[in-house]
Design a protein around this motif. Sequence first.
Motif, PDB file in Angstrom:
ATOM      1  N   ARG A 171       0.854  -1.190   0.000  1.00  0.00           N
ATOM      2  CA  ARG A 171       0.000   0.000   0.000  1.00  0.00           C
ATOM      3  C   ARG A 171       0.881   1.228   0.000  1.00  0.00           C
ATOM      4  O   ARG A 171       1.470   1.598   0.998  1.00  0.00           O
ATOM      5  N   ASP A 213     -10.999   2.132  -0.067  1.00  0.00           N
ATOM      6  CA  ASP A 213      -9.612   2.029  -0.523  1.00  0.00           C
ATOM      7  C   ASP A 213      -9.423   0.796  -1.396  1.00  0.00           C
ATOM      8  O   ASP A 213      -8.756   0.842  -2.429  1.00  0.00           O
ATOM      9  N   ILE A 256      -8.971  -0.226  -6.338  1.00  0.00           N
ATOM     10  CA  ILE A 256      -8.079  -1.100  -7.102  1.00  0.00           C
ATOM     11  C   ILE A 256      -8.785  -2.347  -7.613  1.00  0.00           C
ATOM     12  O   ILE A 256      -8.449  -2.872  -8.673  1.00  0.00           O
ATOM     13  N   PHE A 316      -1.724  -4.388  -2.890  1.00  0.00           N
ATOM     14  CA  PHE A 316      -1.768  -3.209  -3.746  1.00  0.00           C
ATOM     15  C   PHE A 316      -0.542  -3.170  -4.657  1.00  0.00           C
ATOM     16  O   PHE A 316      -0.345  -2.213  -5.384  1.00  0.00           O
ATOM     17  N   VAL A 349      -1.558  -7.615  -7.590  1.00  0.00           N
ATOM     18  CA  VAL A 349      -2.829  -7.202  -8.196  1.00  0.00           C
ATOM     19  C   VAL A 349      -2.994  -7.860  -9.572  1.00  0.00           C
ATOM     20  O   VAL A 349      -4.083  -8.334  -9.920  1.00  0.00           O
ATOM     21  N   TRP A 356      -4.708   1.952 -10.118  1.00  0.00           N
ATOM     22  CA  TRP A 356      -3.534   1.179  -9.704  1.00  0.00           C
ATOM     23  C   TRP A 356      -2.272   1.691 -10.388  1.00  0.00           C
ATOM     24  O   TRP A 356      -1.253   1.912  -9.727  1.00  0.00           O
ATOM     25  N   PHE A 358      -0.312   3.150  -7.346  1.00  0.00           N
ATOM     26  CA  PHE A 358       0.293   2.086  -6.555  1.00  0.00           C
ATOM     27  C   PHE A 358       1.301   1.217  -7.292  1.00  0.00           C
ATOM     28  O   PHE A 358       2.027   0.456  -6.658  1.00  0.00           O
TER      29      PHE A 358
END
Length: 538
Positions: free
Chosen positions: A295, A311, A315, A338, A342, A434, A438
Motif C-alpha cells: 500500500r 480504498d 483497485i 496493492f 494485483v 492502480w 500504486f
Amino acid sequence: MLPKPSSISIIAPMNNQSVSLHWADIYADKIIREKGPKDHYTCASGITPSGTVHIGNFREIISVELIVRALRDKGQNVRFIYSWDDYDVFRKVPKNMPRPEVLATFLRKPITLVPDTTGAWSNYAEANEKAVEHLLPVVGIEPEYLYQAQRYRASLYAQGMRTALEHKDEIKAILDTYRTSPLPDDWYPVSVFSNFTGKDNTTILGWDGEWAVTYRDDDTGQEETIDLRTTSAAKLPWRIDWPMRWAHEGVDFEPAGKDHHSEGGSFDTSKHVVKVFGAEPPVSFQYDFISIKGRGGKISSSSGEVISLPDVLEIYTPEVTRYLFVGTRPNTEFAISFDLDVLKIYEDYDTTERIYFGVQEANEKRQAKEKRIYELSQVKDIPTEISYQIPFRHLCNLLQINGGDIDAVISSLDGITPGQIDRLRQRCVCAWNWISQFSPEEFRWVLRSDHDPVMELEESEKKAIGMLFEVVSRLDEYDEKQLAEEIYAIAKDCELDAPHLFKVAYGVLIGKERGPKLAGFIKTCGKEKVLPILRRYI
C-alpha cells in the motif's frame, strides 16, 4: 502474499447430485443441521462505529453475507441483521479525525452523543455508519440495520436487563471462571450513562428487585434512581449485551474475530451467559486478521493507518473484491495486495470466470470449485455472458497510451458486446487507479510529445531509429513476431546490440530505459502515435 484457495471438492451422495464443499455451503448445512427446521434462520454481524470501518471489519460482514447466500441457495428464508453498536462508550479519539480537541471532550460518553466534526452528519457514529451503508450494496451486501442506541433508549431491552439482574450471581460465576481475579461482590451486570454528565463514570448502588436501579455519578457525587422500563441511560456490558441480543433476535449464526474467539474471550463467556436468557449460542466460526501488502501513495482513511472498503474498491472491482474473500477460508490470514500481486489476482479471477463459462477446460473437481467461487463472487445476478477478457497489465498499458482516457481505450478494442461494457469500464477505472497510484515506478510511463526534450543520439542510433521509422510506417504488414524480427534485424544492420537498441527506443518513446515488450508495445500504440515521436529524430 496471495489468498490461499478455498478447499472445495465434490462428493457423490446417494442421489448422485454433486454437493459443493465450499466453506459457506458447509456452514449453511451446519446451521440447518444444528438449529433444525425453521421458518427462517437469523444470521448476524455487527461492529462498534468508533472510527473508520476498516477492511478487517468488512471480512466479518461479507463472511456472514456468504453464509446468507448459501442458505438462500438451499431454499431457506434468512433474516440478515447488522447491528451498529452505537451505544458503546467513546474511549479513544482515532488518528487524523478533524478537530480532535473537540472530540476529546466527549470521551466516556456514548458515541451517538459525539459530534461529527466534519459537519456532514448529526453525530460521530452516524458518520461512520453511513460511510459503510451507502457502499455495501456496491459489493452486493444489503442487511437489515439495527441501531443499538435507538433500541436501548427505547427501553427495548428492559426485560433483558432485568433478567441479567435477576441472574446476577450466575452471570458473575460464569465471568469469574475466565478472570484472573473475581469481580467484586457489589458488581452489577448493568452500566449507566449519567443523566448529569452523559458519561459512564458511574457506580450502581442498588436494585429494588424489579425495575428500579440507583446509581451514583462518580464525577459529581450526585445520585439518581432510574426505571429500566423508561430510562435511556442504562445498558448491558458487552459480555452480557451480546448473548442477550442473541436471545432477543433468535440469532442462529454469527462469527467473531480471533480476539473474541480466543480462550476466555467474549464468545467463550457469551455461549454460557446466553443460557441465562433462555437461548442457545449461535453457530459460529473464527475469522482471522487481514494484512495489507504494497500500500503506497495516500492514506485516505480518516483514522490514520487504516485501509477501508473504499480504498480496496479503488483497485479491485466489486466482483474481484468479493472473490478475495470467497476464495479464502475465514480462519486463514491473508493480505490484500496493492503491489504486483494485483496482476495475479485479476488473472486468477479471469481464470475462474473462463472455467465457469466453459471457455477454459478443467477437470470435474476443479470446475465445480471454480464455478461455486464465481457464483458467490458476483454482486447480484450471475452474468449471462463472460466479461471482456483483457489482461490487467495490458489494460494498464492501453490506458497509459491513451493518457487515462477510458472511452478511447474501450473504442480501440474489438468485439465488445453491450453486456460487457459496464464491467470493462469498471476494470479500466481500477486499472488506472492502480497504475497511477500504486504500481512500481518501472510500470509507469508517458509517451513523449513535442514538448519533451529530444535525446542526444550517436549516428548509429539515429540510423537505427530512422530504420525503425520506416518499419513502423508499414506496421500493418507485420504481426508482433514479425515486427520483433525486424527490430533485431535493424540492430544487426546498425551494428548495435539488441538490448542497446531497445534502451534507445524506450528512451525515444517514453523517456525510460525499459518498458513493455517493444514489438507488442509499438503494435498496441499504433503507427499514428509512434511515427510522430520517431520523426523527431530523422
